[in-house]
Design an enzyme around this catalytic site. Structure first.
Site, PDB file in Angstrom:
ATOM      1  N   SER A  14      -2.769 -26.225  13.602  1.00  0.00           N
ATOM      2  CA  SER A  14      -3.822 -25.617  14.410  1.00  0.00           C
ATOM      3  C   SER A  14      -5.157 -25.669  13.660  1.00  0.00           C
ATOM      4  CB  SER A  14      -3.413 -24.189  14.792  1.00  0.00           C
ATOM      5  OG  SER A  14      -4.225 -23.685  15.824  1.00  0.00           O
ATOM      6  N   HIS A  39       3.234 -23.720  20.571  1.00  0.00           N
ATOM      7  CA  HIS A  39       2.347 -23.679  19.411  1.00  0.00           C
ATOM      8  C   HIS A  39       2.974 -22.963  18.211  1.00  0.00           C
ATOM      9  CE1 HIS A  39      -1.781 -24.377  18.028  1.00  0.00           C
ATOM     10  NE2 HIS A  39      -1.815 -23.163  17.508  1.00  0.00           N
ATOM     11  N   ASP A  46       2.185 -26.194  24.848  1.00  0.00           N
ATOM     12  CA  ASP A  46       1.286 -25.397  24.019  1.00  0.00           C
ATOM     13  C   ASP A  46       0.229 -24.755  24.907  1.00  0.00           C
ATOM     14  OD1 ASP A  46      -0.806 -24.601  22.199  1.00  0.00           O
ATOM     15  OD2 ASP A  46      -0.026 -26.013  20.733  1.00  0.00           O
TER      16      ASP A  46
END
Length: 281
Positions: free
Chosen positions: A150, A259, A226
């Site tokens: 991320s 995620h 995600d």
């Protein structure tokens, strides 16, 4: 520079350790984690994978949730996980108390705007100060790889693209590919770097890839479930930039994954193998 060992656990024949030290670059005390595989006790120096975590994380998230130690022990890889921002009573956080800026959200750049410029120099910390420390205190060679998730995926891409010759391998999970064009990045960049968007390009992987001084192959995994995919991460932007620049990119859209660290744990072994092939070549 001295290190204070604050924890130590045996794992897959090696050792997971956490250390505190004074960072001159960040102007505060910092904590980082290191996994030393069994080969670290056999003499010689080992390659190092630097892992950069995402928003709100510390050094602990990856080391406790990703399940990387088993493969790292097999491959003879040291793993180093720094914190995600400077910390301490004198370090400013988000003035509104939000989670996506300030403490835990350093974005792996060098801030130029007050009050952030004094402490928020995570790029220099990750690229220069921390490796110097690691290579001085552990059986670590200068064969370096970098990866992250991320915000940390953004950091890994940017560190590699900005510093040709510094790393031998790079990969990312669910990176913020085009921070100039997403809410997380725009908030962070406008505060850390100011409103001049030309300065933002220096910290955006999609902008940097066109001018990269070397073409390290990029391995990127992204889950197709995600929640941040369309609004924040935008892998298609990286794909388009890499294609235009002729930069090797393997972008894998993984069906059903989100995620979370469940996603990272599912593919971390393949990423470690990707790094080991380059670091041991």
């Amino acid at each position: 520079m001295s290190l204070e060992n604050i924890s130590c656990q045996k794992s897959f024949g090696g050792w997971h350790k956490r250390y505190r030290h004074r960072s001159e670059v960040l102007g505060c005390d910092m904590v980082f984690a290191v996994y030393l595989p069994p080969q670290a006790e056999q003499g010689g120096k080992l390659p190092v994978l630097y892992w950069l975590s995402g928003l709100t994380c510390t050094d602990e998230n990856f080391m406790q949730k990703a399940g990387a130690q088993r493969m790292a022990a097999e491959l003879g890889l040291i793993i180093v996980a720094p914190d995600t921002s400077p910390r301490g009573a004198d370090v400013p956080g988000d003035p509104d108390g939000a989670w996506d800026f300030g403490l835990g959200a350093g974005f792996y750049l060098n801030a130029t705007q007050d009050p952030w410029a004094r402490h928020y120099r995570m790029h220099d910390y990750v690229v220069q100060e921390l490796p110097t420390l690691v290579e001085a205190h552990f059986p670590a060679s200068d064969k370096r790889g970098i990866s992250g998730h991320s915000m940390g995926g953004h950091g890994a891409l940017v560190c590699a693209l900005r510093n040709p010759g510094r790393y031998r391998s790079v990969s990312a999970f669910s990176p913020i590919n085009n921070p100039m064009d997403c809410p997380w990045g725009q908030k962070a960049f406008s505060r850390y770097l100011g409103e001049d968007r030309s300065k933002w390009r220096e910290w955006d992987a999609c902008a940097l890839i066109a001018e990269a001084g070397e073409k390290l192959p990029l391995l990127v995994d992204q889950g197709d479930r995600d929640d941040f995919l369309a609004n924040q991460l935008k892998p298609e932007a990286l794909q388009q930039a890499a294609k235009a620049a002729g930069h090797p990119l393997e972008l894998r859209l993984q069906p059903g994954y989100d995620h979370s660290y469940f996603f990272i744990a599912s593919f971390i072994g393949e990423h470690l193998q990707h790094h080991a092939r380059a670091l041991n070549a």
